[in-house]
Scaffold this motif. Structure first.
Motif, PDB file in Angstrom:
ATOM      1  N   GLU A 146     -30.642  81.830  15.067  1.00 36.36           N
ATOM      2  CA  GLU A 146     -29.237  82.168  14.824  1.00 36.36           C
ATOM      3  C   GLU A 146     -28.380  82.122  16.081  1.00 36.36           C
ATOM      4  O   GLU A 146     -27.167  82.368  16.027  1.00 36.36           O
ATOM      5  N   VAL A 147     -28.998  81.811  17.217  1.00 35.79           N
ATOM      6  CA  VAL A 147     -28.265  81.785  18.488  1.00 35.79           C
ATOM      7  C   VAL A 147     -28.241  80.354  19.000  1.00 35.79           C
ATOM      8  O   VAL A 147     -29.280  79.772  19.310  1.00 35.79           O
ATOM      9  N   SER A 194     -37.733  82.930  14.827  1.00 37.08           N
ATOM     10  CA  SER A 194     -37.291  84.303  14.659  1.00 37.08           C
ATOM     11  C   SER A 194     -38.364  85.228  15.214  1.00 37.08           C
ATOM     12  O   SER A 194     -39.511  84.806  15.467  1.00 37.08           O
ATOM     13  N   GLU A 195     -38.020  86.483  15.398  1.00 34.28           N
ATOM     14  CA  GLU A 195     -39.008  87.449  15.880  1.00 34.28           C
ATOM     15  C   GLU A 195     -40.200  87.515  14.930  1.00 34.28           C
ATOM     16  O   GLU A 195     -41.352  87.476  15.362  1.00 34.28           O
ATOM     17  N   ARG A 222     -32.192  85.342  24.320  1.00 33.91           N
ATOM     18  CA  ARG A 222     -33.499  84.779  24.011  1.00 33.91           C
ATOM     19  C   ARG A 222     -34.534  85.900  24.025  1.00 33.91           C
ATOM     20  O   ARG A 222     -34.234  87.023  24.435  1.00 33.91           O
ATOM     21  N   MET A 223     -35.747  85.603  23.585  1.00 37.64           N
ATOM     22  CA  MET A 223     -36.734  86.658  23.379  1.00 37.64           C
ATOM     23  C   MET A 223     -37.995  86.446  24.214  1.00 37.64           C
ATOM     24  O   MET A 223     -38.366  85.310  24.509  1.00 37.64           O
ATOM     25  N   THR A 224     -38.640  87.549  24.540  1.00 35.65           N
ATOM     26  CA  THR A 224     -39.957  87.539  25.163  1.00 35.65           C
ATOM     27  C   THR A 224     -40.912  88.352  24.296  1.00 35.65           C
ATOM     28  O   THR A 224     -40.531  89.396  23.757  1.00 35.65           O
ATOM     29  N   PHE A 225     -42.139  87.858  24.176  1.00 40.78           N
ATOM     30  CA  PHE A 225     -43.166  88.527  23.385  1.00 40.78           C
ATOM     31  C   PHE A 225     -44.381  88.813  24.267  1.00 40.78           C
ATOM     32  O   PHE A 225     -44.707  88.027  25.164  1.00 40.78           O
ATOM     33  N   VAL A 226     -45.036  89.924  23.997  1.00 34.53           N
ATOM     34  CA  VAL A 226     -46.275  90.285  24.683  1.00 34.53           C
ATOM     35  C   VAL A 226     -47.377  90.346  23.639  1.00 34.53           C
ATOM     36  O   VAL A 226     -47.258  91.067  22.639  1.00 34.53           O
TER      37      VAL A 226
END
Length: 234
Positions: A146-147, A194-195, A222-226
């Motif tokens: 969506e971004v 998406s998340e 933007r996203m970061t995941f662990v």
């Protein structure tokens, strides 16, 4: 991913100026260091790019492995860090041959958008094999569906204004709009998740993941995941 590898191995204009490039890599190095929890850890930076401040990361861990698919970039990394005994430069093929359970932290920053879903699955499989049971995978700079590009532009201009290269950033954006990068981005596209989709994709490869509180780098949209081995989570 081959088209993007060729692009990053060329003389490209993705950075507005030397100051932009240096700040970009300095911020990434700082954020990677934040995920290192012990001085003896083995860290793998997967598709690391120029990694200009890798020496700072190496100071914080036991061994830093810089894995880079672009041959020209890899050659510069070897030349730059040859004197540093705590840094090893490897190809992605070399990484696939590394021993199981040999790495404590893997960072994939600003990488997944350039990989097909199948390529990303294969990379996750390799990483899962390499990670020790207590190890972590950090996936940074993931683009959200969506971004769009306007928010990337805004994030860059905000970063540039804060650090004193706004004029260069405006000129750079014009150059990028006319560059091979824009054409390649339009032709090949970038992968967005998406998340929920990223967490589900990681789960299918044997990871348990959560979204981090902040993204690696300058772009908060933007996203970061662990991620951990699924069986390692309690």
């Amino acid at each position: 991913m081959e088209d993007w590898i060729d692009y990053y191995d060329s003389t490209h204009t993705i950075y507005a100026s030397k100051r932009h490039r240096d700040l970009h890599f300095k911020l990434i190095a700082r954020d990677i260091i934040g995920y290192i929890t012990a001085k003896d850890q083995v860290v793998l930076d997967y598709s690391c790019g120029e990694a200009l401040f890798a020496a700072k990361v190496a100071e914080a861990c036991g061994l830093l492995i810089l894995a880079e698919p672009a041959p020209g970039v890899r050659g510069r990394l070897i030349a730059r860090f040859a004197p540093n005994t705590k840094i090893r430069v490897r190809s992605l093929e070399d990484v696939r041959k590394m021993p199981e359970n040999s790495v404590d932290l893997v960072v994939m920053n600003s990488v997944v958008q350039y990989m097909t879903p199948e390529e990303l699955d294969s990379a996750f499989d390799v990483v899962r094999k390499l990670l020790r049971p207590s190890g972590r995978l950090v996936i940074g700079d993931v683009l959200r569906p969506e971004v769009g590009m306007p928010m990337d532009v805004y994030a860059l201009l905000r970063f540039a204004a804060r650090h004193g290269f706004l004029k260069d950033a405006l000129i750079g954006l014009l150059a990028t709009a006319l560059s091979d990068y824009r054409q390649l981005r339009s032709r090949v596209g970038l992968q967005r998740y998406s998340e929920a989709d990223m967490i589900a994709k990681l789960a299918k490869r044997g990871f348990s993941a959560t979204r981090a509180g902040h993204n690696i780098g300058h772009n908060p949209w933007r996203m970061t995941f662990v991620a951990h081995h699924a069986l390692a989570r309690t």
